[in-house]
Design an enzyme around this catalytic site. Structure first.
Site, PDB file in Angstrom:
ATOM      1  N   ASP A  31       0.825  -1.204   0.000  1.00  0.00           N
ATOM      2  CA  ASP A  31       0.000   0.000   0.000  1.00  0.00           C
ATOM      3  C   ASP A  31       0.865   1.261   0.000  1.00  0.00           C
ATOM      4  OD1 ASP A  31      -2.392   1.370  -0.016  1.00  0.00           O
ATOM      5  OD2 ASP A  31      -2.639   1.320   2.160  1.00  0.00           O
ATOM      6  N   TRP A  36       2.988   8.034  -2.264  1.00  0.00           N
ATOM      7  CA  TRP A  36       4.388   8.206  -2.698  1.00  0.00           C
ATOM      8  C   TRP A  36       4.443   9.198  -3.859  1.00  0.00           C
ATOM      9  CZ3 TRP A  36       7.294   7.655  -7.095  1.00  0.00           C
ATOM     10  CH2 TRP A  36       8.685   7.546  -6.934  1.00  0.00           C
ATOM     11  N   HIS A  48       2.645   3.646  -8.837  1.00  0.00           N
ATOM     12  CA  HIS A  48       2.453   2.228  -9.167  1.00  0.00           C
ATOM     13  C   HIS A  48       3.673   1.681  -9.926  1.00  0.00           C
ATOM     14  CE1 HIS A  48      -1.529   2.521  -7.627  1.00  0.00           C
ATOM     15  NE2 HIS A  48      -2.027   3.230  -8.622  1.00  0.00           N
ATOM     16  N   SER A  76      -7.432  -5.510  -5.262  1.00  0.00           N
ATOM     17  CA  SER A  76      -8.518  -6.093  -4.466  1.00  0.00           C
ATOM     18  C   SER A  76      -9.853  -6.013  -5.205  1.00  0.00           C
ATOM     19  CB  SER A  76      -8.639  -5.360  -3.126  1.00  0.00           C
ATOM     20  OG  SER A  76      -9.245  -4.093  -3.309  1.00  0.00           O
ATOM     21  N   GLU A  78     -12.405  -4.623  -4.141  1.00  0.00           N
ATOM     22  CA  GLU A  78     -12.887  -3.242  -3.969  1.00  0.00           C
ATOM     23  C   GLU A  78     -12.164  -2.252  -4.888  1.00  0.00           C
ATOM     24  OE1 GLU A  78     -12.139  -5.275  -1.316  1.00  0.00           O
ATOM     25  OE2 GLU A  78     -14.238  -5.685  -0.840  1.00  0.00           O
ATOM     26  N   TRP A  80     -11.747  -2.354  -7.917  1.00  0.00           N
ATOM     27  CA  TRP A  80     -12.486  -2.142  -9.171  1.00  0.00           C
ATOM     28  C   TRP A  80     -13.306  -0.865  -9.123  1.00  0.00           C
ATOM     29  CZ3 TRP A  80     -10.912  -4.671 -13.196  1.00  0.00           C
ATOM     30  CH2 TRP A  80     -10.512  -6.006 -13.107  1.00  0.00           C
ATOM     31  N   LEU A 142      10.866 -20.306  -5.225  1.00  0.00           N
ATOM     32  CA  LEU A 142       9.850 -19.528  -4.500  1.00  0.00           C
ATOM     33  C   LEU A 142       8.502 -19.643  -5.208  1.00  0.00           C
ATOM     34  CD1 LEU A 142       9.124 -17.109  -2.490  1.00  0.00           C
ATOM     35  CD2 LEU A 142       9.802 -15.614  -4.364  1.00  0.00           C
ATOM     36  N   SER A 207      -7.969  -4.697   5.218  1.00  0.00           N
ATOM     37  CA  SER A 207      -8.571  -4.394   3.913  1.00  0.00           C
ATOM     38  C   SER A 207      -8.995  -5.644   3.117  1.00  0.00           C
ATOM     39  CB  SER A 207      -7.621  -3.536   3.068  1.00  0.00           C
ATOM     40  OG  SER A 207      -7.331  -2.336   3.741  1.00  0.00           O
ATOM     41  N   GLU A 218       1.511 -13.477  12.231  1.00  0.00           N
ATOM     42  CA  GLU A 218       2.128 -12.327  12.903  1.00  0.00           C
ATOM     43  C   GLU A 218       2.009 -11.096  11.999  1.00  0.00           C
ATOM     44  OE1 GLU A 218       3.387 -12.281  16.000  1.00  0.00           O
ATOM     45  OE2 GLU A 218       2.824 -14.393  16.193  1.00  0.00           O
TER      46      GLU A 218
END
Ligand code: IPE
Ligand code: IPE
Ligand code: MG
Length: 272
Positions: A31, A36, A48, A76, A78, A80, A142, A207, A218
């Protein structure tokens, strides 16, 4: 990922590894891109774009550290509802990044995966994602999991619908529904629960991210904005995590007796 790793960075990573108890799965709410950019008088899209550089650096550092799973909240359910131009800019950036980075991920033995409502993504993004996921599917280093058009509630609802269908078709009985079964229907069924959840930019909220999965994760919140969050910030979060005592509802004395407890609540239950 063409940069040569500095010996200082190597030392920092060795130090973290030597401490042991590295998180197996890290999840990040990336976020603060807009803030920024605003601070610099730039359009949000500049934030972005800069954020993509942080993704690159954090992914590379996680792979080098031997982290097994990294889940990134990139878009997310939301999101949209943001202004149309921002949504389309984000989708374009996603498409471009997938196009330019897939080979690099593959060369680095990184497996790309996705959670979220795939069909709601633009066709082109779907195609690119499908290709990247397919190309990297046998990679073993990974697991990089992108949460796209994702929300925790969406996932819990889609799982519930499938379970209801399976009950109606008599594939399962209502009495068989438990945590373990429910997990199998979630889009995260293949992954262990996150050990560490990082949120950048200081907001003290989840969120609608991995709601089911973060029951005993954690949490680490930093004021650093995502485009400024590079590997050194990641190391700080991991160091902080390594100092925590995970208790899973028990008392310290019990926890100390359980070998290899720190992993997740399911391991713990089995070893009781
Ligand atoms: C995170 O940065 C990126 C996405 C949610 C896609 P934001 O765009 O939310 O940046 P802020 O929170 O407005 O600073
Ligand atoms: C969370 O950030 C979603 C992603 C990072 C993709 P938001 O910026 O959308 O969250 P809120 O609106 O501040 O809660
Ligand atoms: Mg935000």
């Amino acid at each position: 990922m063409k940069r040569v790793q500095s010996s200082d960075d190597q030392k920092l990573q060795e130090k973290l590894k030597a401490k042991g108890n590295l998180p197996r799965h890290i999840a990040i709410i990336m976020d603060g891109n807009g803030r920024w950019a605003k601070k610099r008088g730039l359009p949000r899209v500049a934030g972005h774009s800069e954020g993509v550089k942080s993704v690159r650096d954090v992914v590379e550092a996680c792979a080098q550290l031997g982290i097994e799973y990294l889940t990134l909240f990139a878009f997310s359910t939301e999101n949209w509802r943001r202004p149309k131009e921002e949504v389309s800019t984000l989708m374009k950036l996603l498409l471009k990044t997938l196009k330019t980075e897939t080979d690099e991920l593959h060369k680095n033995n990184i497996r790309l995966r996705m959670i979220g409502d795939f069909e709601t993504l633009p066709e082109e993004v779907q195609k690119q994602l499908r290709e990247a996921i397919k190309k990297t599917e046998n990679n073993t280093r990974l697991n990089l999991i992108l949460a796209l058009s994702y929300s925790g509630r969406w996932d819990i609802l889609q799982a519930t619908k499938k379970i209801a269908d399976d009950v109606a078709r008599k594939r399962i009985k209502t009495s068989e529904i438990n945590e373990e079964l429910f997990k199998r229907y979630l889009s995260t069924s293949q992954f262990p629960e996150p050990d560490l959840l990082i949120r950048t930019s200081g907001e003290m909220r989840v969120s609608n991210f991995l709601l089911w999965e973060i029951a005993y994760t954690e949490l680490y919140v930093t004021e650093t904005l995502w485009p400024d969050f590079r590997r050194k910030e990641l190391y700080k979060a991991i160091e902080d995590y390594q100092k925590r005592e995970r208790k899973f509802g028990l008392v310290s004395e019990q926890i100390k007796k359980i070998k290899g407890y720190g992993k997740n609540v399911f391991t713990l239950k089995q070893s009781k």
